[in-house]
Design a protein around this motif. Structure first.
Motif, PDB file in Angstrom:
ATOM      1  N   ASP A 173       0.856  -1.180   0.000  1.00 40.73           N
ATOM      2  CA  ASP A 173       0.000   0.000   0.000  1.00 40.73           C
ATOM      3  C   ASP A 173       0.898   1.239   0.000  1.00 40.73           C
ATOM      4  O   ASP A 173       2.011   1.188   0.529  1.00 40.73           O
ATOM      5  N   PRO A 174       0.444   2.345  -0.578  1.00 39.41           N
ATOM      6  CA  PRO A 174       1.234   3.571  -0.516  1.00 39.41           C
ATOM      7  C   PRO A 174       1.603   3.997   0.897  1.00 39.41           C
ATOM      8  O   PRO A 174       2.591   4.728   1.084  1.00 39.41           O
ATOM      9  N   ALA A 175       0.857   3.540   1.888  1.00 38.83           N
ATOM     10  CA  ALA A 175       1.192   3.873   3.272  1.00 38.83           C
ATOM     11  C   ALA A 175       2.558   3.331   3.670  1.00 38.83           C
ATOM     12  O   ALA A 175       3.182   3.835   4.615  1.00 38.83           O
ATOM     13  N   SER A 176       3.053   2.325   2.950  1.00 41.30           N
ATOM     14  CA  SER A 176       4.354   1.728   3.258  1.00 41.30           C
ATOM     15  C   SER A 176       5.494   2.344   2.457  1.00 41.30           C
ATOM     16  O   SER A 176       6.656   2.000   2.682  1.00 41.30           O
ATOM     17  N   TRP A 177       5.169   3.242   1.537  1.00 35.69           N
ATOM     18  CA  TRP A 177       6.226   3.824   0.714  1.00 35.69           C
ATOM     19  C   TRP A 177       7.171   4.636   1.584  1.00 35.69           C
ATOM     20  O   TRP A 177       6.748   5.369   2.487  1.00 35.69           O
ATOM     21  N   SER A 178       8.437   4.520   1.310  1.00 41.36           N
ATOM     22  CA  SER A 178       9.447   5.120   2.181  1.00 41.36           C
ATOM     23  C   SER A 178       9.446   6.638   2.145  1.00 41.36           C
ATOM     24  O   SER A 178       9.849   7.286   3.104  1.00 41.36           O
ATOM     25  N   ASP A 179       8.991   7.223   1.048  1.00 44.40           N
ATOM     26  CA  ASP A 179       9.028   8.677   0.919  1.00 44.40           C
ATOM     27  C   ASP A 179       7.634   9.297   0.944  1.00 44.40           C
ATOM     28  O   ASP A 179       7.423  10.407   0.470  1.00 44.40           O
ATOM     29  N   ASN A 180       6.660   8.573   1.499  1.00 45.38           N
ATOM     30  CA  ASN A 180       5.280   9.045   1.475  1.00 45.38           C
ATOM     31  C   ASN A 180       4.976   9.851   2.728  1.00 45.38           C
ATOM     32  O   ASN A 180       5.001   9.327   3.835  1.00 45.38           O
ATOM     33  N   ASN A 181       4.672  11.106   2.566  1.00 50.31           N
ATOM     34  CA  ASN A 181       4.373  11.975   3.698  1.00 50.31           C
ATOM     35  C   ASN A 181       2.918  12.407   3.750  1.00 50.31           C
ATOM     36  O   ASN A 181       2.562  13.294   4.530  1.00 50.31           O
ATOM     37  N   ILE A 182       2.067  11.792   2.927  1.00 52.14           N
ATOM     38  CA  ILE A 182       0.672  12.238   2.895  1.00 52.14           C
ATOM     39  C   ILE A 182      -0.168  11.582   3.987  1.00 52.14           C
ATOM     40  O   ILE A 182      -1.288  12.014   4.237  1.00 52.14           O
ATOM     41  N   PHE A 183       0.366  10.556   4.639  1.00 52.32           N
ATOM     42  CA  PHE A 183      -0.381   9.871   5.679  1.00 52.32           C
ATOM     43  C   PHE A 183      -0.104  10.519   7.033  1.00 52.32           C
ATOM     44  O   PHE A 183       0.988  11.012   7.297  1.00 52.32           O
ATOM     45  N   ASN A 184      -1.115  10.490   7.895  1.00 48.96           N
ATOM     46  CA  ASN A 184      -0.976  11.149   9.190  1.00 48.96           C
ATOM     47  C   ASN A 184      -0.304  10.240  10.215  1.00 48.96           C
ATOM     48  O   ASN A 184      -0.871   9.901  11.244  1.00 48.96           O
ATOM     49  N   GLU A 210       9.035   1.824  -2.578  1.00 47.24           N
ATOM     50  CA  GLU A 210       7.715   1.292  -2.210  1.00 47.24           C
ATOM     51  C   GLU A 210       7.672   0.560  -0.877  1.00 47.24           C
ATOM     52  O   GLU A 210       6.591   0.169  -0.433  1.00 47.24           O
ATOM     53  N   GLU A 211       8.835   0.339  -0.237  1.00 46.43           N
ATOM     54  CA  GLU A 211       8.855  -0.449   1.000  1.00 46.43           C
ATOM     55  C   GLU A 211       9.880   0.122   1.979  1.00 46.43           C
ATOM     56  O   GLU A 211      11.088   0.048   1.706  1.00 46.43           O
ATOM     57  N   TRP A 212       9.428   0.627   3.096  1.00 45.09           N
ATOM     58  CA  TRP A 212      10.356   1.246   4.051  1.00 45.09           C
ATOM     59  C   TRP A 212      11.307   0.235   4.680  1.00 45.09           C
ATOM     60  O   TRP A 212      12.340   0.614   5.255  1.00 45.09           O
ATOM     61  N   TRP A 213      11.000  -1.064   4.589  1.00 42.88           N
ATOM     62  CA  TRP A 213      11.805  -2.123   5.221  1.00 42.88           C
ATOM     63  C   TRP A 213      12.824  -2.761   4.272  1.00 42.88           C
ATOM     64  O   TRP A 213      13.561  -3.651   4.663  1.00 42.88           O
ATOM     65  N   HIS A 214      12.876  -2.350   3.025  1.00 42.01           N
ATOM     66  CA  HIS A 214      13.614  -3.041   1.961  1.00 42.01           C
ATOM     67  C   HIS A 214      14.870  -2.252   1.593  1.00 42.01           C
ATOM     68  O   HIS A 214      14.796  -1.104   1.153  1.00 42.01           O
TER      69      HIS A 214
END
Length: 232
Positions: A173-184, A210-214
């Motif tokens: 999900d985009p919520a897991s993207w490493s550079d995604n700041n749109i989620f609260n 796409e993956e903060w853990w990868h």
């Protein structure tokens, strides 16, 4: 546990480089996005190229100094296991783990070439899926399902006592993207993601968007080779 299996030249068992690193290979269990133990994962031992394992050990030392340990979810992945994922993609009705790992995307239209590919950098041996855990906590080998709300939507959180990065491992999900700041996300969750990223990058790893853990070693020794020996 046998320590004398002969690996492909250039590869090592991570525990023989640094046995302080915690290994919980999710594809050796049923606690994963397919819900089955994945073929060719025969032991719960992480394997990487020697260069990547040494770099990971250096990162581990930095985490340990801060009171944390690396937890490995996946490292080297046989090409045949990657093929198994691709075959699973064709089973459009097999979505038993949807609510745990991909609640808002569809297998047929959204997953291919973003989250599930026909080849994987994991098969080159210098890529790792990881997080960290507070040394005062005990890792749960099987995660506990929880629910969270981000931006008005309910998201799964598979809690295994590791550090809180907002989303859990293999949430597609985009919520897991490493550079995604749109989620609260909370400040702590954002800080935790940055903490992991900064230390891993300091030891030569680069993060997947796409993956903060990868993470993949930037100077990986086999940038064009995909291996297929079993994890045993």
């Amino acid at each position: 546990m046998s320590k004398n299996k002969k690996l492909h030249e250039g590869f090592v068992y991570i525990d023989e480089i640094d046995n302080s690193i915690i290994v919980n290979l999710k594809y050796f269990t049923k606690d994963n996005f397919i819900g089955e133990k994945i073929p060719h994962y025969k032991v719960n031992r992480g394997i990487m190229t020697k260069e990547a394992a040494i770099a990971l050990s250096k990162a581990q030392k930095k985490f340990l100094e801060k009171g944390y340990s690396i937890v490995i979810y996946d490292a080297y992945r046989p090409s045949s296991s990657v093929k198994y994922f691709s075959e699973w993609m064709k089973e459009q009705n097999n979505t038993k783990r949807k609510k745990f790992h991909y609640p808002y995307i569809e297998k047929k239209s959204d997953m291919a070439n973003v989250y599930i590919n026909e080849i994987s950098g994991h098969s080159r041996g210098s890529t790792i899926d990881m997080t960290i855990i507070d040394l005062k906590k005990t890792l749960l080998k099987e995660s506990i399902y929880e629910e969270r709300i981000f931006n008005g939507k309910i998201y799964p959180y598979n809690n295994d006592n590791t550090i809180d990065c907002g989303t859990s491992f293999d949430l597609m999900d985009p919520a897991s993207w490493s550079d995604n700041n749109i989620f609260n996300f909370t400040e702590e969750q954002k800080k935790n993601r940055k903490f992991i990223k900064d230390i891993m990058e300091s030891e030569g790893f680069k993060i997947l968007k796409e993956e903060w853990w990868h993470f993949t070693l930037k100077n990986e020794p086999f940038p064009n080779d995909y291996f297929d020996f079993e994890i045993e």
